[in-house]
Motif scaffolding. Sequence first.
Motif, PDB file in Angstrom:
ATOM      1  N   THR A  75       0.861  -1.093  -0.003  1.00  0.00           N
ATOM      2  CA  THR A  75       0.012   0.041   0.004  1.00  0.00           C
ATOM      3  C   THR A  75       0.914   1.273   0.189  1.00  0.00           C
ATOM      4  O   THR A  75       1.936   1.394   0.803  1.00  0.00           O
ATOM      5  N   GLU A  98     -12.391  -5.141   8.440  1.00  0.00           N
ATOM      6  CA  GLU A  98     -11.240  -5.178   7.589  1.00  0.00           C
ATOM      7  C   GLU A  98     -10.677  -6.490   7.404  1.00  0.00           C
ATOM      8  O   GLU A  98     -10.662  -7.328   8.343  1.00  0.00           O
ATOM      9  N   ASP A  99     -10.060  -6.741   6.104  1.00  0.00           N
ATOM     10  CA  ASP A  99      -9.643  -8.080   5.776  1.00  0.00           C
ATOM     11  C   ASP A  99      -8.105  -8.229   6.770  1.00  0.00           C
ATOM     12  O   ASP A  99      -8.013  -9.192   7.634  1.00  0.00           O
ATOM     13  N   ASP A 102      -2.114  -3.873   7.806  1.00  0.00           N
ATOM     14  CA  ASP A 102      -0.832  -4.125   7.161  1.00  0.00           C
ATOM     15  C   ASP A 102       0.123  -2.846   7.709  1.00  0.00           C
ATOM     16  O   ASP A 102       0.330  -2.878   8.876  1.00  0.00           O
ATOM     17  N   SER A 103       0.174  -1.899   6.987  1.00  0.00           N
ATOM     18  CA  SER A 103       0.899  -0.456   7.661  1.00  0.00           C
ATOM     19  C   SER A 103       0.013   0.126   8.376  1.00  0.00           C
ATOM     20  O   SER A 103       0.576   0.754   9.392  1.00  0.00           O
ATOM     21  N   GLY A 104      -1.191   0.015   8.336  1.00  0.00           N
ATOM     22  CA  GLY A 104      -2.090   0.698   9.076  1.00  0.00           C
ATOM     23  C   GLY A 104      -2.745   1.785   8.669  1.00  0.00           C
ATOM     24  O   GLY A 104      -3.681   2.418   9.026  1.00  0.00           O
ATOM     25  N   THR A 106      -4.603   2.618   5.888  1.00  0.00           N
ATOM     26  CA  THR A 106      -6.063   2.332   5.055  1.00  0.00           C
ATOM     27  C   THR A 106      -6.807   2.940   6.554  1.00  0.00           C
ATOM     28  O   THR A 106      -7.808   3.549   6.192  1.00  0.00           O
ATOM     29  N   LYS A 130      -1.020  -8.135  10.254  1.00  0.00           N
ATOM     30  CA  LYS A 130       0.694  -8.193  10.281  1.00  0.00           C
ATOM     31  C   LYS A 130       1.112  -7.148  11.063  1.00  0.00           C
ATOM     32  O   LYS A 130       1.649  -6.260  10.602  1.00  0.00           O
ATOM     33  N   PHE A 151       2.321 -12.851   2.096  1.00  0.00           N
ATOM     34  CA  PHE A 151       1.332 -12.345   1.335  1.00  0.00           C
ATOM     35  C   PHE A 151       0.303 -13.322   1.270  1.00  0.00           C
ATOM     36  O   PHE A 151       0.381 -14.489   0.985  1.00  0.00           O
ATOM     37  N   ILE A 152      -0.823 -12.940   1.645  1.00  0.00           N
ATOM     38  CA  ILE A 152      -2.110 -13.638   1.988  1.00  0.00           C
ATOM     39  C   ILE A 152      -2.914 -13.921   0.673  1.00  0.00           C
ATOM     40  O   ILE A 152      -3.172 -12.611   0.419  1.00  0.00           O
ATOM     41  N   ILE A 157      -9.483 -12.205  -0.029  1.00  0.00           N
ATOM     42  CA  ILE A 157      -8.487 -11.496  -0.276  1.00  0.00           C
ATOM     43  C   ILE A 157      -7.673 -11.880  -1.588  1.00  0.00           C
ATOM     44  O   ILE A 157      -7.582 -12.978  -2.057  1.00  0.00           O
ATOM     45  N   ASP A 158      -7.215 -10.800  -2.295  1.00  0.00           N
ATOM     46  CA  ASP A 158      -6.578 -11.032  -3.718  1.00  0.00           C
ATOM     47  C   ASP A 158      -5.129 -10.741  -3.709  1.00  0.00           C
ATOM     48  O   ASP A 158      -4.323 -10.346  -3.115  1.00  0.00           O
TER      49      ASP A 158
HETATM   50  P1  IMP Z   1      -2.447  -1.038   4.860  1.00  0.00           P
HETATM   51  O1  IMP Z   1      -3.080   0.347   4.660  1.00  0.00           O
HETATM   52  O2  IMP Z   1      -1.115  -1.116   4.481  1.00  0.00           O
HETATM   53  O3  IMP Z   1      -2.771  -1.418   6.365  1.00  0.00           O
HETATM   54  O4  IMP Z   1      -2.891  -1.883   3.993  1.00  0.00           O
HETATM   55  C1  IMP Z   1      -4.116  -2.890   4.114  1.00  0.00           C
HETATM   56  C2  IMP Z   1      -4.719  -3.197   2.810  1.00  0.00           C
HETATM   57  O5  IMP Z   1      -3.605  -4.033   1.965  1.00  0.00           O
HETATM   58  C3  IMP Z   1      -5.730  -4.335   3.019  1.00  0.00           C
HETATM   59  O6  IMP Z   1      -7.248  -4.003   3.026  1.00  0.00           O
HETATM   60  C4  IMP Z   1      -5.692  -5.250   1.958  1.00  0.00           C
HETATM   61  O7  IMP Z   1      -6.473  -4.896   1.043  1.00  0.00           O
HETATM   62  C5  IMP Z   1      -4.107  -4.934   1.530  1.00  0.00           C
HETATM   63  N1  IMP Z   1      -3.285  -6.096   1.849  1.00  0.00           N
HETATM   64  C6  IMP Z   1      -2.359  -6.076   2.943  1.00  0.00           C
HETATM   65  N2  IMP Z   1      -1.738  -7.201   3.075  1.00  0.00           N
HETATM   66  C7  IMP Z   1      -2.233  -7.973   2.137  1.00  0.00           C
HETATM   67  C8  IMP Z   1      -2.000  -9.477   1.834  1.00  0.00           C
HETATM   68  O8  IMP Z   1      -1.113 -10.149   2.136  1.00  0.00           O
HETATM   69  N3  IMP Z   1      -2.858  -9.892   0.661  1.00  0.00           N
HETATM   70  C9  IMP Z   1      -3.623  -9.193  -0.171  1.00  0.00           C
HETATM   71  N4  IMP Z   1      -3.927  -7.837   0.411  1.00  0.00           N
HETATM   72  C10 IMP Z   1      -3.179  -7.509   1.224  1.00  0.00           C
END
Ligand code: IMP
Length: 180
Positions: A75, A98-99, A102-104, A106, A130, A151-152, A157-158
Amino acid sequence: MEGYRLNPLFSQEQIASVVQHLADQISKDYQGRELVLVCILKGAFMFLSDLVRHLQIPVQVDFVRLASYGSGMKTSGQIEITKDIEITLEKKDVLIIEDIIDSGRTLLFLKDRLARQKPRSIKICALLDKKARREVEMEADYLGMEVEDIFIVGYGIDFNENYRHLPEIYYVTPIDHSQG
Ligand code: IMP
Ligand code: MG
């Protein structure tokens, strides 16, 4: 998709038991409240649909779609709303679904934005977290499972729009062609 292998991580049974547990907690905590679930599209659609079926309280459901620039596995910092919610949140209890965290970034963006509507409370329910990849302060109030920096895919989740339909959760690794 060639060059990648899907490795099983969580079975349908494991996911079902985690979702049931989350639904029990949420049903207990929000008894007698006006709860709105805000599902982040697309990744959380399957999680949301399983979760609502196990809740023992009435809820309203709405959807938001967020785009973060850059595709693939990371992201970027820039996030924008491409489909906004339609329900008014003022004085209601809001739970963001939320699924993966990751970084937080979003969730930080969305939480701030939904807070402008002056809901009674805003909390976060995430299926996966994560923690090792966090770039901003963000914690789920309801969390399914913590995962490593992998990576999931699957269960909504895609990876480049593929694998959302799979009922189990997998992690993706590159195929090593040097081995047989
Ligand atoms: P963040 O803003 O970095 O926390 O990103 C969160 C978003 O990134 C999630 O809503 C997912 O859509 C996507 N994402 C993060 N990790 C993965 C992964 O391992 N597989 C697929 N999508 C992911
Ligand atoms: Mg997502």
